[in-house]
Design a protein around this motif. Structure first.
Motif, mmCIF file in Angstrom:
data_model
loop_
_atom_site.group_PDB
_atom_site.id
_atom_site.type_symbol
_atom_site.label_atom_id
_atom_site.label_comp_id
_atom_site.label_asym_id
_atom_site.label_seq_id
_atom_site.Cartn_x
_atom_site.Cartn_y
_atom_site.Cartn_z
ATOM 1 N N TYR A 35 81.975 113.178 109.287
ATOM 2 C CA TYR A 35 81.649 111.970 108.524
ATOM 3 C C TYR A 35 81.441 110.779 109.471
ATOM 4 C CZ TYR A 35 82.057 108.078 105.270
ATOM 5 O OH TYR A 35 81.821 106.923 104.561
ATOM 6 N N THR A 36 82.346 110.628 110.424
ATOM 7 C CA THR A 36 82.244 109.502 111.362
ATOM 8 C C THR A 36 80.995 109.619 112.221
ATOM 9 O OG1 THR A 36 84.663 109.363 111.423
ATOM 10 C CG2 THR A 36 83.467 108.260 113.195
ATOM 11 N N SER A 45 92.364 105.071 116.651
ATOM 12 C CA SER A 45 92.207 106.005 115.541
ATOM 13 C C SER A 45 93.557 106.516 115.052
ATOM 14 C CB SER A 45 91.336 107.191 115.980
ATOM 15 O OG SER A 45 91.238 108.147 114.949
ATOM 16 N N ARG A 67 77.894 108.902 110.011
ATOM 17 C CA ARG A 67 77.822 107.480 109.671
ATOM 18 C C ARG A 67 77.419 106.648 110.894
ATOM 19 N NH1 ARG A 67 79.355 104.428 105.277
ATOM 20 N NH2 ARG A 67 78.633 106.327 104.232
ATOM 21 N N THR A 68 77.901 107.026 112.068
ATOM 22 C CA THR A 68 77.505 106.361 113.304
ATOM 23 C C THR A 68 75.993 106.409 113.484
ATOM 24 O OG1 THR A 68 79.599 106.803 114.436
ATOM 25 C CG2 THR A 68 77.662 106.503 115.838
ATOM 26 N N GLN A 115 82.333 102.547 113.997
ATOM 27 C CA GLN A 115 82.333 104.003 113.900
ATOM 28 C C GLN A 115 81.956 104.658 115.227
ATOM 29 O OE1 GLN A 115 81.059 101.900 111.731
ATOM 30 N NE2 GLN A 115 81.772 102.444 109.683
ATOM 31 N N SER A 116 81.024 104.050 115.943
ATOM 32 C CA SER A 116 80.517 104.659 117.177
ATOM 33 C C SER A 116 81.570 104.783 118.265
ATOM 34 C CB SER A 116 79.322 103.864 117.709
ATOM 35 O OG SER A 116 79.723 102.611 118.263
ATOM 36 N N THR A 146 95.066 105.613 111.170
ATOM 37 C CA THR A 146 95.358 106.693 110.214
ATOM 38 C C THR A 146 96.843 107.025 110.178
ATOM 39 O OG1 THR A 146 95.019 108.474 111.837
ATOM 40 C CG2 THR A 146 93.086 107.712 110.600
ATOM 41 N N GLN A 156 86.404 114.876 108.743
ATOM 42 C CA GLN A 156 86.508 113.452 109.067
ATOM 43 C C GLN A 156 85.652 113.112 110.288
ATOM 44 O OE1 GLN A 156 88.417 110.926 107.509
ATOM 45 N NE2 GLN A 156 87.379 109.529 108.909
ATOM 46 N N PHE A 181 84.625 105.722 118.094
ATOM 47 C CA PHE A 181 85.421 106.940 117.950
ATOM 48 C C PHE A 181 84.629 108.163 118.402
ATOM 49 C CE2 PHE A 181 86.868 104.039 114.500
ATOM 50 C CZ PHE A 181 88.073 103.690 115.080
#
Length: 251
Positions: free
Chosen positions: A188-189, A222, A192-193, A130-131, A226, A185, A133
């Motif tokens: 969220y990323t 990314s 979460r990171t 996640q990090s 997607t 989005q 991105f």
């Protein structure tokens, strides 16, 4: 109230209102909200520089399409509302909306994980998928107190630059995007990171970093993962989840 507001605005504005209200409900669902003190804003489609933001005093799980307050870049209400807006919140949002034409949506939260990482000198570490991105498009803005002064705006804008993610030191997380789905989005990323980083650090072991060359290709990765859809890939499913729980955000 729903019918009266819907009749007064364009179909495009109503669609934006519903999407933004959904984002507020999703932030509440994930528990990233902070009572009534953070904000998600979105530009109203059309030639005017008008924006939608939450009524100051409503919790995020109360926000509906009709209750969103429409304001101009000076924070003046463009439609009647029983609620005012948070002046500190709109200082941040108006600065970015004014400087970045592509920043149709600006999302800002005080999540516990986000604030925790924002207080760490090293900031976001390249230790999770996640990090990468986030790190591919991340700026930092130093804490200057509650955002009430207009003279902070140029520094805030400069620190964001053309990036999508901004870590507000000792304060929280901010994302910008061209639509609500992509802004959510990204948020969220980002969150979460930070959550993964805090948990990894709490484990006490030596952390394994990701090579900078991999981080450099994150934006391309990314798009591939997607299929070019960005936040729109997950957005319909998120709306279905909301509808199963409480569809009143559409009112």
């Amino acid at each position: 109230m729903q019918d009266s507001v819907r009749q007064l605005v364009s179909p495009e504005e109503w669609e934006q209102r519903v999407a933004l209200a959904a984002a507020y409900r999703l932030v509440a669902l994930h528990r990233w909200d902070d009572l009534v003190f953070t904000h998600l804003s979105a530009r109203v489609p059309g030639p005017e520089h008008h924006f939608l933001i939450n009524p100051y005093g409503m919790t995020f799980d109360e926000v509906t399409a009709s209750s969103l307050v429409k304001v101009d870049l000076q924070g003046r209400k463009m439609m009647p509302s029983a609620y005012e807006i948070n002046p500190a919140g709109f200082t941040i949002h108006s600065a970015i909306h004014a400087a970045r034409e592509d920043a149709q949506c600006v999302f800002h939260v005080h999540s516990a994980n986000g604030v925790a990482v924002s207080a760490q000198e090293a900031g976001v570490l390249p230790i999770s998928q996640q990090s990468i991105f986030v790190l591919a498009s991340l700026g930092y803005h130093g804490y200057e107190g509650v955002a009430l002064r207009d003279d902070e705006k140029p520094r805030l804008v400069a620190d964001l630059g053309g990036k999508q993610f901004l870590m507000l030191r000792n304060h929280g997380l901010l994302t910008v995007a061209g639509n609500v789905a992509n802004a959510f989005q990204a948020l969220y990323t980002f969150e979460r990171t930070c959550e993964i980083q805090v948990k990894a650090q709490a484990g006490g072991g030596k952390l394994v970093g990701i090579h900078p060359e991999i981080v450099a290709t994150a934006i391309q990765q990314s798009r591939e993962v997607t299929r070019g859809a960005g936040g729109a890939l997950a957005w319909p499913a998120l709306l279905r989840r909301l509808d199963r729980i409480d569809a009143s955000y559409k009112n």
